[in-house]
Design an enzyme around this catalytic site. Structure first.
Site, short mmCIF file in Angstrom:
data_model
loop_
_atom_site.label_atom_id
_atom_site.label_comp_id
_atom_site.label_asym_id
_atom_site.label_seq_id
_atom_site.Cartn_x
_atom_site.Cartn_y
_atom_site.Cartn_z
N ARG A 191 0.84 -1.20 0.00
CA ARG A 191 0.00 0.00 0.00
C ARG A 191 0.87 1.25 0.00
O ARG A 191 0.60 2.23 0.69
CB ARG A 191 -0.94 0.03 1.22
N SER A 285 -11.07 -1.00 3.67
CA SER A 285 -10.17 -1.43 4.75
C SER A 285 -9.50 -0.21 5.37
O SER A 285 -8.75 0.50 4.69
CB SER A 285 -9.12 -2.40 4.21
N GLU A 389 -4.61 2.59 6.71
CA GLU A 389 -4.40 2.52 5.27
C GLU A 389 -5.03 3.73 4.61
O GLU A 389 -4.57 4.22 3.58
CB GLU A 389 -5.02 1.23 4.72
#
Length: 399
Positions: A191, A285, A389
């Site tokens: 990520r 998420s 995230e």
């Protein structure tokens, strides 16, 4: 080109935060973007600058004091392949045009496709599946746009953006030149990319070039994906053979796999676990899966063994070099957050990794307060820190 001042951003972020920016600027061509930065025009726009995609990985923590840019550069273009000297064919990135377009590189086993930064990511995934091209099928259903996917290195079900991209074309906000980066130059990680680190704020993604394949390349290693996909493939093969009067075929289910079938299974798995952001506000998420030393994982395993018995196995993935990746969702669920609700916010009942704007009226401070409670509980129980995230804009002040 569109420019608006004191622009409300509620429709530009899937969390549904009712916040505003001093200025909102949308462009649909490279020339328009260059225009924003030419002849000192950028100095007339409120600062700081922030580029947004579909707003699906952003939590606006309050009103943004500067200019929010958005790319509306949308296209899908098939590039020439070796031994096939055709010109690139622009394909509309929405509607029936994309689905019904005839590909000029039809004889190539490897196909290169350029996609505009403002093209919805899942629209590209759908187009690939309809064309019989392997590559992004495991990433189907992820909301947002292609430019943001390039920055975030989105991932799901054992695949990441970096697995299919070959080049990223960018505008340099410092030199005002257009520059192309190879995948390796983008420094992709979990990520993460150079666009979030050393090059943050400097380069604006214009388009991405993908390397796709006509030869089957399914990724089935993640979780229960193999079981779900092969079950669907076997059913499809049986139905096909039955329609021909041949009964159950002798061929293995893998022989029936197609990008479209793979995409269909992935979408079904996602729909069963994740909320539709058009219906329930969220950014997907919320936390990254922590990567910890083996000693930290052993402490987690000992906790699980004492609670569930010695045969219980904590879900985990070998991250190499003595490190282990533990699903953040499992850690959060152990702390009792799954299905939690407090005021306007909550934790999704099917997936504890997702914080939701449960009523549609949540304020940024409510999301942040719940985030802090979750991270504190995981740290207290397991000694493991969770990190978001989701990008916080403006960034939270650190002590």
């Amino acid at each position: 080109m569109k420019i608006g001042f004191n622009h409300n951003l509620k429709a530009q972020n899937t969390f549904g935060m009712d916040v505003s920016c001093a200025c909102y600027a949308e462009y649909d061509s490279v020339e328009d973007l260059v225009g924003f930065f030419s002849e000192g025009k950028q100095f007339s726009l409120p600062r700081p600058f922030f580029h947004i995609g579909g707003g699906s990985n952003v939590l606006f923590t309050g009103d943004f004091p500067g200019t929010v840019f958005h790319s509306a550069i949308r296209f899908i273009s098939v590039l020439p392949c070796d031994g096939f000297p055709s010109s690139p064919t622009a394909v509309p990135a929405s509607g029936d045009g994309a689905a019904g377009a005839e590909m000029k590189a039809g004889d190539c086993k490897a196909v290169r496709v350029e996609v505009g930064a403002g093209t919805p990511w899942d629209e590209f995934c759908r187009w690939c599946a309809e064309q019989g091209l392997w590559g992004p099928e495991n990433l189907s259903g992820i909301p947002g746009e292609t430019g943001a996917a390039a920055v975030q290195n989105i991932g799901a079900y054992g695949a990441e953006f970096k697995d299919v991209v070959s080049e990223i074309r960018c505008f340099d906000a410092v030199t005002h030149a257009v520059r192309t980066f190879s995948r390796d130059e983008c420094d992709y990680g979990y990520r993460d990319s150079m666009f979030k680190k050393s090059a943050k704020g400097r380069y604006v993604v214009l388009s991405a070039v993908f390397s796709l394949s006509r030869e089957p390349k399914p990724r089935l290693e993640y979780g229960h994906i193999r079981e779900a996909v092969l079950q669907a493939a076997g059913k499809t093969a049986a139905e096909s053979a039955g329609a021909e009067g041949g009964g159950i075929p002798d061929a293995e289910p893998e022989m029936s796999l197609t990008p479209a079938l793979m995409r269909s299974v992935i979408l079904s798995v996602r729909d069963a676990k994740l909320p539709d952001p058009a219906r329930i506000g969220s950014a997907g998420s919320f936390f990254k899966n922590p990567v910890v030393p083996k000693s930290a994982f052993d402490r987690v395993a000992n906790y699980a063994g004492s609670k569930y018995g010695p045969d219980y196995t904590v879900p985990h993935f070998d991250a190499g070099s003595g490190f282990v990746k533990i699903p953040a969702a499992w850690l959060i669920e152990q702390c009792g957050w799954k299905g939690y609700r407090e005021g306007n916010v909550g934790v999704y009942e099917r997936q504890p990794l997702v914080i939701v704007n449960a009523t549609g009226n949540a304020r940024p401070e409510e999301i942040l307060a719940l985030e802090d409670k979750i991270t504190a509980s995981v740290l207290n129980l397991f000694g493991i820190g969770l990190y978001p995230e989701v990008e916080h804009v403006p960034e939270r002040a650190t002590v």
